[in-house]
Design a protein around this motif. Structure first.
Motif, PDB file in Angstrom:
ATOM      1  N   ALA A  58       0.845  -1.206   0.000  1.00  0.00           N
ATOM      2  CA  ALA A  58       0.000   0.000   0.000  1.00  0.00           C
ATOM      3  C   ALA A  58       0.877   1.252   0.000  1.00  0.00           C
ATOM      4  O   ALA A  58       0.631   2.207  -0.747  1.00  0.00           O
ATOM      5  N   ALA A  59       1.940   1.224   0.808  1.00  0.00           N
ATOM      6  CA  ALA A  59       2.842   2.386   0.842  1.00  0.00           C
ATOM      7  C   ALA A  59       3.454   2.613  -0.542  1.00  0.00           C
ATOM      8  O   ALA A  59       3.544   3.752  -1.017  1.00  0.00           O
ATOM      9  N   ASN A  60       3.846   1.527  -1.210  1.00  0.00           N
ATOM     10  CA  ASN A  60       4.438   1.672  -2.549  1.00  0.00           C
ATOM     11  C   ASN A  60       3.437   2.230  -3.567  1.00  0.00           C
ATOM     12  O   ASN A  60       3.820   2.933  -4.501  1.00  0.00           O
ATOM     13  N   ILE A  61       2.154   1.892  -3.389  1.00  0.00           N
ATOM     14  CA  ILE A  61       1.147   2.418  -4.323  1.00  0.00           C
ATOM     15  C   ILE A  61       0.945   3.914  -4.095  1.00  0.00           C
ATOM     16  O   ILE A  61       0.916   4.704  -5.031  1.00  0.00           O
ATOM     17  N   PHE A  62       0.824   4.299  -2.810  1.00  0.00           N
ATOM     18  CA  PHE A  62       0.408   5.679  -2.544  1.00  0.00           C
ATOM     19  C   PHE A  62       1.563   6.687  -2.488  1.00  0.00           C
ATOM     20  O   PHE A  62       1.329   7.888  -2.630  1.00  0.00           O
ATOM     21  N   GLU A  63       2.803   6.196  -2.340  1.00  0.00           N
ATOM     22  CA  GLU A  63       3.934   7.134  -2.249  1.00  0.00           C
ATOM     23  C   GLU A  63       4.032   8.048  -3.484  1.00  0.00           C
ATOM     24  O   GLU A  63       4.050   9.279  -3.342  1.00  0.00           O
ATOM     25  N   PRO A  64       4.070   7.477  -4.709  1.00  0.00           N
ATOM     26  CA  PRO A  64       4.183   8.389  -5.871  1.00  0.00           C
ATOM     27  C   PRO A  64       2.963   9.286  -6.071  1.00  0.00           C
ATOM     28  O   PRO A  64       3.077  10.371  -6.624  1.00  0.00           O
ATOM     29  N   LEU A  65       1.789   8.851  -5.581  1.00  0.00           N
ATOM     30  CA  LEU A  65       0.603   9.706  -5.703  1.00  0.00           C
ATOM     31  C   LEU A  65       0.755  10.907  -4.774  1.00  0.00           C
ATOM     32  O   LEU A  65       0.444  12.046  -5.124  1.00  0.00           O
ATOM     33  N   ASN A  66       1.287  10.636  -3.590  1.00  0.00           N
ATOM     34  CA  ASN A  66       1.549  11.702  -2.637  1.00  0.00           C
ATOM     35  C   ASN A  66       2.554  12.705  -3.211  1.00  0.00           C
ATOM     36  O   ASN A  66       2.356  13.915  -3.150  1.00  0.00           O
ATOM     37  N   ASN A  78     -10.676  15.138 -11.704  1.00  0.00           N
ATOM     38  CA  ASN A  78      -9.685  15.673 -12.650  1.00  0.00           C
ATOM     39  C   ASN A  78      -8.263  15.196 -12.382  1.00  0.00           C
ATOM     40  O   ASN A  78      -7.337  15.542 -13.112  1.00  0.00           O
ATOM     41  N   ASP A  79      -8.085  14.365 -11.344  1.00  0.00           N
ATOM     42  CA  ASP A  79      -6.772  13.735 -11.127  1.00  0.00           C
ATOM     43  C   ASP A  79      -6.763  12.304 -11.665  1.00  0.00           C
ATOM     44  O   ASP A  79      -5.749  11.600 -11.538  1.00  0.00           O
ATOM     45  N   LEU A  80      -7.881  11.837 -12.251  1.00  0.00           N
ATOM     46  CA  LEU A  80      -7.991  10.420 -12.607  1.00  0.00           C
ATOM     47  C   LEU A  80      -6.929   9.968 -13.628  1.00  0.00           C
ATOM     48  O   LEU A  80      -6.228   8.977 -13.404  1.00  0.00           O
ATOM     49  N   SER A  81      -6.790  10.710 -14.722  1.00  0.00           N
ATOM     50  CA  SER A  81      -5.862  10.204 -15.751  1.00  0.00           C
ATOM     51  C   SER A  81      -4.419  10.253 -15.250  1.00  0.00           C
ATOM     52  O   SER A  81      -3.632   9.337 -15.495  1.00  0.00           O
ATOM     53  N   LYS A  82      -4.091  11.320 -14.489  1.00  0.00           N
ATOM     54  CA  LYS A  82      -2.736  11.415 -13.932  1.00  0.00           C
ATOM     55  C   LYS A  82      -2.483  10.235 -12.972  1.00  0.00           C
ATOM     56  O   LYS A  82      -1.408   9.634 -12.960  1.00  0.00           O
ATOM     57  N   THR A  83      -3.512   9.881 -12.192  1.00  0.00           N
ATOM     58  CA  THR A  83      -3.369   8.791 -11.214  1.00  0.00           C
ATOM     59  C   THR A  83      -3.127   7.455 -11.927  1.00  0.00           C
ATOM     60  O   THR A  83      -2.194   6.714 -11.561  1.00  0.00           O
ATOM     61  N   LEU A 115       0.145   4.993 -11.722  1.00  0.00           N
ATOM     62  CA  LEU A 115       0.049   3.589 -11.275  1.00  0.00           C
ATOM     63  C   LEU A 115       0.674   2.659 -12.312  1.00  0.00           C
ATOM     64  O   LEU A 115       1.397   1.720 -11.971  1.00  0.00           O
ATOM     65  N   LYS A 116       0.408   2.952 -13.582  1.00  0.00           N
ATOM     66  CA  LYS A 116       0.925   2.067 -14.636  1.00  0.00           C
ATOM     67  C   LYS A 116       2.449   2.135 -14.732  1.00  0.00           C
ATOM     68  O   LYS A 116       3.096   1.155 -15.089  1.00  0.00           O
ATOM     69  N   LYS A 117       2.997   3.301 -14.404  1.00  0.00           N
ATOM     70  CA  LYS A 117       4.463   3.473 -14.483  1.00  0.00           C
ATOM     71  C   LYS A 117       5.182   2.941 -13.243  1.00  0.00           C
ATOM     72  O   LYS A 117       6.399   2.829 -13.237  1.00  0.00           O
TER      73      LYS A 117
END
Ligand code: ADP
Ligand code: ASP
Ligand code: MG
Length: 402
Positions: free
Chosen positions: A275-283, A312-317, A321-323
């Motif tokens: 979970a931390a790895n998923i949310f770190e780059p979003l943060n 409006n953050d959906l495509s960036k998110t 995630l894909k990267k």
């Protein structure tokens, strides 16, 4: 002598006739001996129109220039209102953001007011009306900035604080704050008084009658606000400190917003740190994650994680995630046709069964809940967008707000 800040929203100044009507409201306050600073929004629809114009030039219109463009809406209204007052033979003067100046900090389109020079205006309002454009300021570097949509409310509250005003009145197109949006829930009732805390939740969860950052500033500095109508003389809603909380009601209001999107990552490894790895780059990308749900792993190896972000953050998110090389998953799905429906009430803390009642009500309407989040004084669910008003009306009824 009472110093009052009067803020007029977009619909209130939407036509020349309405601007003349607002000038008369101000005149009455002036002749009864009050010192007035009026804060104005752009004429209704103007800010959206300017945004559309910028898009015709470029979808990635330069942010500095966008603020220059958007700030003009409020400047037009300021000058027109000032002209209307002068026509009524009242001493009046408008100021542009940099002439005061209204100092801001933060990035373009999302700045916040930090200071203002009060001396010139304080001198002027001894016998005249000062008119200030809402929603804008000037940065340390001298660039024009704007402070977020609906930001004229925040300008009014900042002025109330910095000028040490006795009253801050928000004039709008409804009679006050209602138990839900009166334009879509006709049975909604006007609330006579409400605490800062409940108003802050309602605003942040979609009740745009007050901008949430304005309520936050009012709460921090204990600046009482009255929200009232430009078009009727009825008493409005007073927003003030928590001694006004009505603990007898479990729910004070139902709010909704349609600016969320839901993302599900299917088949993520179920181990510590994922979970931390998923949310770190979003943060790092300053993407605000709201609700998070993790399913219980059925095979002990993989799980699904669902969360919501601003639409409006959906495509960036999804791009991030894909990267993300640190996280392995099967696939990502998303849904931007969702809405967030929330019940808010300080009395919730002491009333058992509110959660059950909400879920049961939605089940009776056959509305599926996609995600849930709670705090002490609010309960929000994500549902499919077409069900929004059905859900809002049902909750409004079952919590005795009709
Ligand atoms: P202004 O232009 O005066 O700032 P806004 O359009 O920003 O006005 O806010 C007023 C609108 O907020 C109302 O017309 C109403 O549709 C909407 N609204 C949403 N929720 C509520 C609520 N709980 N009470 C009152 N108005 C609400
Ligand atoms: N004109 C700005 C907007 O439409 C600010 C405001 O009206 O409060 O967001
Ligand atoms: Mg507004």
């Amino acid at each position: 002598m009472v110093k009052k800040i009067l803020k007029f929203g977009g619909t209130s100044v939407g036509t020349i006739e309405r601007i003349k009507h607002v000038a008369n409201i101000i005149r009455k306050e002036h002749v009864s001996g009050n010192q007035i600073i009026a804060v104005v929004s752009a004429m209704s629809g103007k800010t959206n129109e300017l945004i559309e114009l910028s898009k015709e030039i470029s979808e990635k219109f330069e942010k500095r220039e966008l603020d220059v463009l958007l700030s003009t809406g409020e400047q037009v209204t300021s000058a027109l209102l000032c002209g209307a007052l002068i026509k009524l033979k009242i001493k009046a003067r408008s100021w542009l953001n940099w002439q005061i100046p209204i100092l801001t900090e933060g990035e373009h389109s999302n700045s916040r007011i930090v200071n203002m020079n009060v001396s010139k205006i304080n001198e002027f309002i001894k016998d005249g009306i000062a008119i200030v454009p809402g929603f804008q300021g000037i940065s340390k570097n001298g660039d024009v900035t704007t402070i977020g949509r609906g930001g004229s409310d925040a300008t009014a509250v900042a002025i109330a604080k910095l000028f040490d005003a006795d009253a801050c009145e928000i004039y709008t197109d409804v009679d006050g704050v209602f138990s839900s949006d009166p334009n879509n829930v006709p049975v909604a009732k006007k609330i006579d008084k409400i605490s800062y805390e409940e108003m802050l939740e309602l605003s942040s969860l979609g009740a745009k009658v007050m901008q949430s950052s304005a309520v936050q500033t009012a709460m921090i500095y204990d600046i009482p606000i009255e929200v009232r109508s430009t078009f009727t003389d009825r008493k409005g809603t007073r927003i003030f400190d928590q001694q006004n909380i009505d603990y007898t009601k479990s729910v004070t209001g139902v709010a909704y917003s349609k600016d969320d999107a839901k993302i599900t990552i299917i088949g993520v490894e179920d181990k510590p740190g994922v979970a931390a790895n998923i949310f770190e780059p979003l943060n790092e990308a300053q993407i605000n994650v709201d609700m998070v749900i993790q399913n219980i792993s059925s095979d002990q190896r993989t799980t699904d994680i669902t969360f919501t972000v601003k639409r409006n953050d959906l495509s960036k998110t999804t791009e991030i995630l894909k990267k993300n090389k640190k996280v392995k998953f099967n696939k990502i799905t998303n849904n931007d046709k969702v809405a967030k429906v929330s019940i808010v009430g300080a009395g919730m803390v002491s009333t058992p069964g509110v959660t059950f009642k909400m879920f049961k009500g939605l089940a009776e309407e056959k509305i599926n809940i996609l995600a849930i989040s709670t705090s002490e004084i609010k309960l929000s669910v994500i549902i499919d967008e077409p069900n929004t008003l059905k859900a809002v009306k049902k909750l409004h009824t079952i919590f005795n707000l009709d």
